[in-house]
Design an enzyme around this catalytic site. Sequence first.
Site, PDB file in Angstrom:
ATOM      1  N   CYS A  10      45.068   9.531  68.799  1.00  0.00           N
ATOM      2  CA  CYS A  10      43.929   8.752  68.320  1.00  0.00           C
ATOM      3  C   CYS A  10      43.621   9.180  66.888  1.00  0.00           C
ATOM      4  CB  CYS A  10      42.708   8.894  69.235  1.00  0.00           C
ATOM      5  SG  CYS A  10      41.887  10.500  69.196  1.00  0.00           S
ATOM      6  N   ASN A  13      41.655  13.182  67.258  1.00  0.00           N
ATOM      7  CA  ASN A  13      42.109  14.110  68.302  1.00  0.00           C
ATOM      8  C   ASN A  13      40.971  14.980  68.830  1.00  0.00           C
ATOM      9  OD1 ASN A  13      44.436  16.867  68.701  1.00  0.00           O
ATOM     10  ND2 ASN A  13      44.131  15.157  70.095  1.00  0.00           N
ATOM     11  N   CYS A  15      38.259  12.997  70.717  1.00  0.00           N
ATOM     12  CA  CYS A  15      37.612  12.164  71.737  1.00  0.00           C
ATOM     13  C   CYS A  15      38.630  11.536  72.688  1.00  0.00           C
ATOM     14  CB  CYS A  15      36.755  11.069  71.097  1.00  0.00           C
ATOM     15  SG  CYS A  15      35.338  11.668  70.144  1.00  0.00           S
ATOM     16  N   ARG A  16      39.252  10.442  72.261  1.00  0.00           N
ATOM     17  CA  ARG A  16      40.089   9.650  73.165  1.00  0.00           C
ATOM     18  C   ARG A  16      41.420  10.302  73.524  1.00  0.00           C
ATOM     19  NH1 ARG A  16      40.282   4.352  69.735  1.00  0.00           N
ATOM     20  NH2 ARG A  16      40.345   5.979  68.133  1.00  0.00           N
ATOM     21  N   SER A  17      42.165  10.791  72.533  1.00  0.00           N
ATOM     22  CA  SER A  17      43.495  11.329  72.867  1.00  0.00           C
ATOM     23  C   SER A  17      43.424  12.609  73.695  1.00  0.00           C
ATOM     24  CB  SER A  17      44.378  11.490  71.631  1.00  0.00           C
ATOM     25  OG  SER A  17      43.830  12.384  70.699  1.00  0.00           O
ATOM     26  N   ASP A 125      36.396   3.686  70.450  1.00  0.00           N
ATOM     27  CA  ASP A 125      36.202   5.072  70.045  1.00  0.00           C
ATOM     28  C   ASP A 125      34.757   5.493  70.329  1.00  0.00           C
ATOM     29  OD1 ASP A 125      36.071   7.547  68.817  1.00  0.00           O
ATOM     30  OD2 ASP A 125      37.161   6.901  67.026  1.00  0.00           O
TER      31      ASP A 125
END
Length: 166
Positions: A10, A13, A15-17, A125
């Site tokens: 993401c 690196n 939050c999402r990934s 995000d």
Amino acid sequence: MKKINVLFICHGNICRSPMAEFVFKDMVQKKGYAELFHIESAATSTEEIGNPVHRGTVRILSSKGISCSGKRARQITIDDYEDYDFLVGMDRHNMINMKRILGEDTDGKMHLLLDFTERKGDIADPWYTNNFELTYRDVLEGCEGFLSYLHFSSTSFSNFSSVISS
């Protein structure tokens, strides 16, 4: 035994990934497949390098019994294209930046996480939306779809195929 190497990507690196990294690690662990995988996450930007996972991601993962302790943000490198079988982005902007850093996807390794579901598209995000629950649901759905994809298309990953079949 060759492992299936997966890198979730993401923007920062944090939050999402990392959410996808630890959700997928938890998922394959619970199914007894952990030894078949090497799973990590990275960023396309340099903004958060060295920072820990965002507290909103830590909170939602913790509420699901998943730890992401010790994870620090890192940026993707050119070597990641060779080192990983799957480079899985969270949105179209990630894909653009992945190609900018890694070059063209000549081996078909780059994917969007939700492309492994019936509901294609971007994962929002939560850095901007502050809706970590929605992001978690999207990541979970994407990871479930990804694992299903690997199960049904694992001809190049015979180790995974043989474990699933037994």
